[in-house]
Design a protein around this motif. Structure first.
Motif, PDB file in Angstrom:
ATOM      1  N   GLY A  19       0.816  -1.210   0.000  1.00 51.97           N
ATOM      2  CA  GLY A  19       0.000   0.000   0.000  1.00 51.97           C
ATOM      3  C   GLY A  19       0.848   1.256   0.000  1.00 51.97           C
ATOM      4  N   ALA A  20       1.959   1.239   0.739  1.00 54.19           N
ATOM      5  CA  ALA A  20       2.859   2.392   0.759  1.00 54.19           C
ATOM      6  C   ALA A  20       3.486   2.607  -0.617  1.00 54.19           C
ATOM      7  CB  ALA A  20       3.943   2.208   1.820  1.00 54.19           C
ATOM      8  N   LEU A  21       3.799   1.515  -1.319  1.00 51.10           N
ATOM      9  CA  LEU A  21       4.351   1.645  -2.672  1.00 51.10           C
ATOM     10  C   LEU A  21       3.337   2.283  -3.612  1.00 51.10           C
ATOM     11  CD1 LEU A  21       6.201  -1.771  -3.033  1.00 51.10           C
ATOM     12  CD2 LEU A  21       7.229   0.501  -2.825  1.00 51.10           C
ATOM     13  N   VAL A  22       2.091   1.824  -3.549  1.00 50.86           N
ATOM     14  CA  VAL A  22       1.048   2.394  -4.405  1.00 50.86           C
ATOM     15  C   VAL A  22       0.813   3.854  -4.033  1.00 50.86           C
ATOM     16  CG1 VAL A  22      -1.412   2.282  -4.974  1.00 50.86           C
ATOM     17  CG2 VAL A  22      -0.072   0.180  -4.859  1.00 50.86           C
ATOM     18  N   GLY A  23       0.670   4.130  -2.736  1.00 53.00           N
ATOM     19  CA  GLY A  23       0.467   5.506  -2.288  1.00 53.00           C
ATOM     20  C   GLY A  23       1.634   6.400  -2.654  1.00 53.00           C
ATOM     21  N   GLY A  24       2.853   5.882  -2.509  1.00 51.93           N
ATOM     22  CA  GLY A  24       4.032   6.661  -2.889  1.00 51.93           C
ATOM     23  C   GLY A  24       4.049   6.997  -4.370  1.00 51.93           C
ATOM     24  N   ALA A  25       3.687   6.026  -5.211  1.00 52.71           N
ATOM     25  CA  ALA A  25       3.632   6.284  -6.651  1.00 52.71           C
ATOM     26  C   ALA A  25       2.582   7.348  -6.959  1.00 52.71           C
ATOM     27  CB  ALA A  25       3.317   4.991  -7.406  1.00 52.71           C
ATOM     28  N   LEU A  26       1.435   7.260  -6.308  1.00 57.75           N
ATOM     29  CA  LEU A  26       0.393   8.267  -6.530  1.00 57.75           C
ATOM     30  C   LEU A  26       0.834   9.645  -6.047  1.00 57.75           C
ATOM     31  CD1 LEU A  26      -2.750   6.183  -5.495  1.00 57.75           C
ATOM     32  CD2 LEU A  26      -2.092   6.866  -7.814  1.00 57.75           C
ATOM     33  N   LEU A  27       1.497   9.692  -4.879  1.00 65.21           N
ATOM     34  CA  LEU A  27       1.955  10.980  -4.368  1.00 65.21           C
ATOM     35  C   LEU A  27       3.040  11.594  -5.240  1.00 65.21           C
ATOM     36  CD1 LEU A  27       2.044  10.489  -0.501  1.00 65.21           C
ATOM     37  CD2 LEU A  27       0.505  11.920  -1.819  1.00 65.21           C
ATOM     38  N   LEU A  28       3.980  10.774  -5.712  1.00 72.36           N
ATOM     39  CA  LEU A  28       5.031  11.307  -6.589  1.00 72.36           C
ATOM     40  C   LEU A  28       4.440  11.812  -7.900  1.00 72.36           C
ATOM     41  CD1 LEU A  28       7.894   8.745  -5.956  1.00 72.36           C
ATOM     42  CD2 LEU A  28       7.837  11.162  -5.288  1.00 72.36           C
ATOM     43  N   THR A  29       3.461  11.085  -8.423  1.00 74.93           N
ATOM     44  CA  THR A  29       2.791  11.538  -9.640  1.00 74.93           C
ATOM     45  C   THR A  29       2.077  12.858  -9.397  1.00 74.93           C
ATOM     46  OG1 THR A  29       2.499   9.263 -10.378  1.00 74.93           O
ATOM     47  CG2 THR A  29       1.084  10.921 -11.392  1.00 74.93           C
ATOM     48  N   ALA A  30       1.373  12.946  -8.260  1.00 78.88           N
ATOM     49  CA  ALA A  30       0.662  14.186  -7.929  1.00 78.88           C
ATOM     50  C   ALA A  30       1.638  15.341  -7.737  1.00 78.88           C
ATOM     51  CB  ALA A  30      -0.171  13.984  -6.667  1.00 78.88           C
ATOM     52  N   LEU A  31       2.792  15.050  -7.131  1.00 82.22           N
ATOM     53  CA  LEU A  31       3.797  16.088  -6.909  1.00 82.22           C
ATOM     54  C   LEU A  31       4.288  16.672  -8.235  1.00 82.22           C
ATOM     55  CD1 LEU A  31       5.753  17.554  -4.937  1.00 82.22           C
ATOM     56  CD2 LEU A  31       7.309  15.636  -5.269  1.00 82.22           C
ATOM     57  N   HIS A  32       4.509  15.822  -9.215  1.00 86.94           N
ATOM     58  CA  HIS A  32       5.034  16.279 -10.498  1.00 86.94           C
ATOM     59  C   HIS A  32       3.956  16.757 -11.453  1.00 86.94           C
ATOM     60  CE1 HIS A  32       9.108  15.244  -9.527  1.00 86.94           C
ATOM     61  NE2 HIS A  32       8.695  14.079  -9.067  1.00 86.94           N
ATOM     62  N   ARG A  33       2.701  16.447 -11.169  1.00 85.13           N
ATOM     63  CA  ARG A  33       1.605  16.853 -12.047  1.00 85.13           C
ATOM     64  C   ARG A  33       0.592  17.707 -11.287  1.00 85.13           C
ATOM     65  NH1 ARG A  33       2.715  15.845 -17.272  1.00 85.13           N
ATOM     66  NH2 ARG A  33       0.501  16.147 -17.550  1.00 85.13           N
ATOM     67  N   ASP A  34       1.064  18.487 -10.299  1.00 88.44           N
ATOM     68  CA  ASP A  34       0.143  19.244  -9.454  1.00 88.44           C
ATOM     69  C   ASP A  34      -0.698  20.241 -10.237  1.00 88.44           C
ATOM     70  OD1 ASP A  34       2.352  20.852  -9.916  1.00 88.44           O
ATOM     71  OD2 ASP A  34       2.205  21.866  -7.981  1.00 88.44           O
ATOM     72  N   GLY A  35      -0.175  20.772 -11.322  1.00 87.30           N
ATOM     73  CA  GLY A  35      -0.957  21.701 -12.140  1.00 87.30           C
ATOM     74  C   GLY A  35      -2.163  21.028 -12.775  1.00 87.30           C
ATOM     75  N   ASP A  36      -1.992  19.770 -13.191  1.00 85.69           N
ATOM     76  CA  ASP A  36      -3.102  19.028 -13.797  1.00 85.69           C
ATOM     77  C   ASP A  36      -4.158  18.641 -12.768  1.00 85.69           C
ATOM     78  OD1 ASP A  36      -1.728  19.133 -16.196  1.00 85.69           O
ATOM     79  OD2 ASP A  36      -0.789  17.179 -15.912  1.00 85.69           O
ATOM     80  N   LEU A  37      -3.766  18.542 -11.517  1.00 84.32           N
ATOM     81  CA  LEU A  37      -4.675  18.093 -10.465  1.00 84.32           C
ATOM     82  C   LEU A  37      -5.292  19.238  -9.671  1.00 84.32           C
ATOM     83  CD1 LEU A  37      -2.540  15.118  -9.136  1.00 84.32           C
ATOM     84  CD2 LEU A  37      -4.530  15.005 -10.625  1.00 84.32           C
ATOM     85  N   GLY A  38      -4.828  20.454  -9.894  1.00 87.28           N
ATOM     86  CA  GLY A  38      -5.367  21.600  -9.168  1.00 87.28           C
ATOM     87  C   GLY A  38      -4.902  21.692  -7.729  1.00 87.28           C
ATOM     88  N   LEU A  39      -3.771  21.063  -7.409  1.00 92.08           N
ATOM     89  CA  LEU A  39      -3.280  21.099  -6.035  1.00 92.08           C
ATOM     90  C   LEU A  39      -2.767  22.477  -5.631  1.00 92.08           C
ATOM     91  CD1 LEU A  39      -1.362  17.708  -5.814  1.00 92.08           C
ATOM     92  CD2 LEU A  39      -3.669  18.228  -5.040  1.00 92.08           C
ATOM     93  N   GLY A  40      -2.371  23.287  -6.613  1.00 90.45           N
ATOM     94  CA  GLY A  40      -1.869  24.628  -6.314  1.00 90.45           C
ATOM     95  C   GLY A  40      -2.922  25.506  -5.679  1.00 90.45           C
TER      96      GLY A  40
END
Length: 146
Positions: A90-111
């Motif tokens: 689960g940590a591996l899956v969550g880590g992959a999702l978090l790293l993706t979100a970190l690098h694609r924050d503009g696409d996700l509206g995290l800003g």
């Protein structure tokens, strides 16, 4: 003088019900206490929040230890195996999702989110992935042995 009968240890559904009920009470205490402590400004509020949350976590740990000492060896092995394999997966899956979100924050509206909200979302994502992985691994462990 007749000796008293030794008390039977609480096991099975009764133990589960007791731990579940007490866990709910601990959660209610933490939630209500955090609301009241959150209203107190400054250092006293911080100390009150820490005291409430620390007491709730100590009670939760006590309940975990009490429960762990009453389960059988097979249940212990299932939980240890599920925690290792499911939690790590689960940590591996969550880590992959978090790293993706970190690098694609503009696409996700995290800003547009406040930093605290981003932190809480990331912690919730990791915890959820670990719990889902744990549940899957626990079910697999038991399915392989039934």
């Amino acid at each position: 003088m007749p000796s008293a009968k030794p008390k039977r240890p609480l096991t099975g559904v009764a133990a589960f019900g007791l731990v579940f009920g007490l866990s709910i009470l601990v959660g209610v205490f933490a939630g209500v206490g955090s609301v009241f402590a959150g209203e107190v400004p400054g250092a006293p509020g911080l100390a009150a929040s820490l005291a409430v949350n620390g007491a709730a976590m100590a009670a939760a740990l006590f309940l975990c230890v009490w429960w762990w000492r009453r389960i059988d060896e097979a249940a212990r092995e299932a939980h240890k195996w599920a925690w290792w394999w499911g939690g790590c997966s689960g940590a591996l899956v969550g880590g992959a999702l978090l790293l993706t979100a970190l690098h694609r924050d503009g696409d996700l509206g995290l800003g547009a989110m406040a930093p605290n909200d981003v932190l809480v979302a990331g912690m919730s994502l990791m915890f959820t992935c670990q719990v889902v992985g744990y549940c899957i691994a626990w079910a697999v462990w038991w399915a392989k042995r039934r």
